[in-house]
Design a protein around this motif. Structure first.
Motif, PDB file in Angstrom:
ATOM      1  N   GLN A  88      -4.839   2.195 -13.973  1.00 30.35           N
ATOM      2  CA  GLN A  88      -5.087   1.245 -12.891  1.00 30.35           C
ATOM      3  C   GLN A  88      -5.872   1.970 -11.807  1.00 30.35           C
ATOM      4  OE1 GLN A  88      -4.505  -2.208 -12.499  1.00 30.35           O
ATOM      5  NE2 GLN A  88      -6.000  -1.659 -10.922  1.00 30.35           N
ATOM      6  N   PHE A  89      -7.154   1.650 -11.715  1.00 28.34           N
ATOM      7  CA  PHE A  89      -8.007   2.274 -10.717  1.00 28.34           C
ATOM      8  C   PHE A  89      -7.930   1.517  -9.395  1.00 28.34           C
ATOM      9  CE2 PHE A  89     -10.164   3.427 -14.747  1.00 28.34           C
ATOM     10  CZ  PHE A  89     -10.085   4.808 -14.622  1.00 28.34           C
ATOM     11  N   VAL A  90      -7.887   2.278  -8.309  1.00 25.56           N
ATOM     12  CA  VAL A  90      -7.963   1.729  -6.956  1.00 25.56           C
ATOM     13  C   VAL A  90      -9.044   2.499  -6.212  1.00 25.56           C
ATOM     14  CG1 VAL A  90      -6.758   1.289  -4.787  1.00 25.56           C
ATOM     15  CG2 VAL A  90      -5.510   1.151  -6.964  1.00 25.56           C
ATOM     16  N   SER A 321      -0.464  -8.572   0.790  1.00 23.14           N
ATOM     17  CA  SER A 321      -1.659  -9.030   0.100  1.00 23.14           C
ATOM     18  C   SER A 321      -2.264  -7.911  -0.744  1.00 23.14           C
ATOM     19  CB  SER A 321      -2.678  -9.554   1.106  1.00 23.14           C
ATOM     20  OG  SER A 321      -3.759 -10.172   0.445  1.00 23.14           O
ATOM     21  N   TYR A 322      -2.411  -6.727  -0.157  1.00 23.17           N
ATOM     22  CA  TYR A 322      -2.944  -5.604  -0.918  1.00 23.17           C
ATOM     23  C   TYR A 322      -2.074  -5.285  -2.130  1.00 23.17           C
ATOM     24  CZ  TYR A 322      -6.349  -4.254   2.706  1.00 23.17           C
ATOM     25  OH  TYR A 322      -7.394  -4.203   3.584  1.00 23.17           O
ATOM     26  N   THR A 323      -0.763  -5.262  -1.919  1.00 30.16           N
ATOM     27  CA  THR A 323       0.123  -4.907  -3.022  1.00 30.16           C
ATOM     28  C   THR A 323       0.193  -6.022  -4.063  1.00 30.16           C
ATOM     29  OG1 THR A 323       2.030  -5.631  -1.702  1.00 30.16           O
ATOM     30  CG2 THR A 323       1.485  -3.302  -1.667  1.00 30.16           C
ATOM     31  N   ALA A 324       0.044  -7.286  -3.636  1.00 34.75           N
ATOM     32  CA  ALA A 324       0.011  -8.383  -4.605  1.00 34.75           C
ATOM     33  C   ALA A 324      -1.251  -8.308  -5.456  1.00 34.75           C
ATOM     34  CB  ALA A 324       0.084  -9.726  -3.885  1.00 34.75           C
ATOM     35  N   ARG A 327      -0.612  -5.522  -7.872  1.00 34.65           N
ATOM     36  CA  ARG A 327       0.367  -5.891  -8.901  1.00 34.65           C
ATOM     37  C   ARG A 327      -0.243  -6.844  -9.914  1.00 34.65           C
ATOM     38  NH1 ARG A 327       4.790  -2.789  -9.680  1.00 34.65           N
ATOM     39  NH2 ARG A 327       4.420  -3.094 -11.891  1.00 34.65           N
ATOM     40  N   ARG A 328      -1.068  -7.783  -9.432  1.00 34.63           N
ATOM     41  CA  ARG A 328      -1.734  -8.711 -10.342  1.00 34.63           C
ATOM     42  C   ARG A 328      -2.577  -7.955 -11.355  1.00 34.63           C
ATOM     43  NH1 ARG A 328      -5.942 -12.585  -7.540  1.00 34.63           N
ATOM     44  NH2 ARG A 328      -6.948 -10.559  -7.291  1.00 34.63           N
ATOM     45  N   VAL A 361       2.812   2.439  -1.712  1.00 32.58           N
ATOM     46  CA  VAL A 361       3.421   1.608  -2.757  1.00 32.58           C
ATOM     47  C   VAL A 361       2.692   1.799  -4.090  1.00 32.58           C
ATOM     48  CG1 VAL A 361       3.869  -0.758  -3.487  1.00 32.58           C
ATOM     49  CG2 VAL A 361       4.275  -0.084  -1.109  1.00 32.58           C
ATOM     50  N   MET A 362       1.372   1.752  -4.048  1.00 39.20           N
ATOM     51  CA  MET A 362       0.587   1.861  -5.276  1.00 39.20           C
ATOM     52  C   MET A 362       0.780   3.221  -5.950  1.00 39.20           C
ATOM     53  SD  MET A 362      -2.986   0.232  -3.874  1.00 39.20           S
ATOM     54  CE  MET A 362      -3.021  -1.348  -3.010  1.00 39.20           C
ATOM     55  N   ALA A 363       0.863   4.265  -5.156  1.00 39.75           N
ATOM     56  CA  ALA A 363       0.962   5.617  -5.700  1.00 39.75           C
ATOM     57  C   ALA A 363       2.246   5.830  -6.495  1.00 39.75           C
ATOM     58  CB  ALA A 363       0.856   6.645  -4.573  1.00 39.75           C
ATOM     59  N   GLN A 364       3.248   4.998  -6.258  1.00 42.38           N
ATOM     60  CA  GLN A 364       4.520   5.148  -6.971  1.00 42.38           C
ATOM     61  C   GLN A 364       4.461   4.648  -8.401  1.00 42.38           C
ATOM     62  OE1 GLN A 364       7.356   3.116  -4.490  1.00 42.38           O
ATOM     63  NE2 GLN A 364       7.159   4.578  -2.801  1.00 42.38           N
ATOM     64  N   GLN A 365       3.411   3.911  -8.744  1.00 44.57           N
ATOM     65  CA  GLN A 365       3.310   3.335 -10.084  1.00 44.57           C
ATOM     66  C   GLN A 365       2.587   4.287 -11.031  1.00 44.57           C
ATOM     67  OE1 GLN A 365       5.019   0.508 -10.698  1.00 44.57           O
ATOM     68  NE2 GLN A 365       5.594   0.799  -8.549  1.00 44.57           N
TER      69      GLN A 365
END
Length: 409
Positions: A88-90, A321-324, A327-328, A361-365
């Motif tokens: 998952q790239f950000v 919104s960013y995390t949704a 997650r999507r 939040v994202m970094a935890q995945q």
């Protein structure tokens, strides 16, 4: 500060999941993307300290130097194995990239270090040019020295040059947000490919000749050659991408981020990867919002100084919104999430805080990678055409799972 247009804000939210039109054939859907004013809020603290600049071969007047390969880069990308789920790239990107009294450029270099993240700084090259030398800027179809974002005072020019070199040494990409930030019917939307080439030549020149233009002698050379480093950018207000991409393709660029696109895997347009931002869910509404701080601010408050009592709720909604959006993608087609922001303190800095909280939040995945635009291009180019086509065909999670969908047998 310029007044934020409510019509423009609604346009940004209404883009939804509609596809941006091909830039080689027609203009794209274009929500505004940047506010031209600047503030000087209370500085945030930063632990970034001066690091030694590697000795390199001077280029030109010594504004730049060749120091070899960029440090702090991830391993070379590899093709996905059969049935392997993509990462998952950000991409966290910053329009303007200036360092003012707020210290946000250096601060977010520290944030990136905490999450092993690499970011893209879309430098407004006019921030390297002192106001006293504004006559060196000849923008297409505007008077000499014109700029809708003005010019930095010399101390911020100095700080921006310094932090740009440090950002590159930390592994970040230096793209471009061009120069004068001209939006609207008399701005970049009316520029021809030739006009864009003139603007890009000014970008190169302001970075390559900062030492001559500023007279600064207490700064090291930039540790890179910008004419080879620069392979992509984002146009002001996301306007004019059709002709920009024609020009950029002829100049050998690799990507462009000057439009909007669905929440899907990138495609090429004019030979460039379209790494534009996408709509992400906006809590409490049925609409989407383009993944940029400006668009949240425009929808939530209509201007940069909204009701202080509402700011905690607005920040919470922005993080959600960013995390949704993340997650999507993470649970769905794994399409890269591109986030665009500015080093600003709109609504008291809540959008800066929201980016940092969302990154946490994202970094935890597992399998999350914070990459630059250039790094994403590297990964895409390393995949087989068959894999890219399969990824581009996905609107959500693959039926039967990744092991089946990307087995390609």
């Amino acid at each position: 500060m310029e007044k934020v247009s409510r019509r423009a804000a609604l346009g940004a939210a209404a883009v939804g999941a509609s596809a941006a039109l091909g830039a080689c054939t027609s203009d794209d859907i274009r929500p505004p993307a940047a506010l031209t004013g600047r503030r000087t809020p209370t500085p945030k603290t930063s632990s970034t300290s001066a690091s030694p600049t590697p000795t390199g071969t001077p280029i030109g007047d010594g504004s730049m130097s060749d120091t070899g390969p960029q440090p702090h880069q991830p391993p070379p990308p590899q093709p996905l194995r059969a049935g392997q789920r993509p990462p998952q790239f950000v991409v966290i990107s910053w329009d303007g990239g200036g360092q003012t009294g707020a210290g946000l450029n250096s601060y977010f270099q520290d944030v990136a270090r905490a999450y092993d993240a690499r970011m893209t700084f879309f430098l407004s090259a006019i921030y390297f040019l002192p106001q006293a030398k504004k006559a060196l800027y000849h923008p297409p179809h505007h008077r000499v020295g014109a700029s809708d974002i003005g010019y930095f005072p010399d101390r911020y020019v100095h700080a921006t040059i310094e932090q740009t070199g440090k950002a590159w040494l930390a592994g970040h990409e230096i793209g471009t947000h061009f120069n004068g930030h001209f939006c609207g019917p008399t701005g970049v939307s009316a520029w021809s490919p030739a006009d864009w080439k003139v603007e890009i030549e000014h970008v190169h020149r302001f970075v390559a000749q900062w030492r001559t233009n500023t007279g600064f002698t207490d700064l090291p050379s930039l540790p890179f050659d910008y004419r080879t480093e620069l392979v992509g950018g984002r146009a002001p207000c996301l306007e004019g991408s059709a002709n920009l991409r024609r020009a950029a393709s002829e100049l050998g660029w690799r990507y462009d981020s000057s439009a909007t696109r669905p929440a899907s895997w990138p495609r090429k347009d004019c030979g460039l990867w379209d790494l534009s931002m996408q709509p992400i869910p906006l809590p409490g509404t049925r609409a989407g919002v383009i993944s940029m701080d400006y668009n949240f601010m425009a929808n939530q408050s209509g201007g940069p100084n909204g009701d202080p009592a509402m700011r905690p709720a607005w920040k919470k909604a922005t993080v959600a919104s960013y995390t949704a959006g993340f997650r999507r993608a993470y649970d769905g087609n794994r399409a890269p999430l591109v986030i665009g922001n500015h080093f600003e303190q709109w609504n008291g800095g809540i959008y800066m805080e929201a980016v940092e909280e969302a990154m946490r939040v994202m970094a935890q995945q597992p399998d999350t990678r914070f990459v630059t635009m250039r790094g994403l291009c590297d990964w895409l180019d390393a995949q087989t055409p068959a894999v890219i086509q399969r990824l581009q065909a996905l609107n959500g999670a693959p039926t039967g799972g990744w092991d089946t969908y990307l087995r390609l047998t």
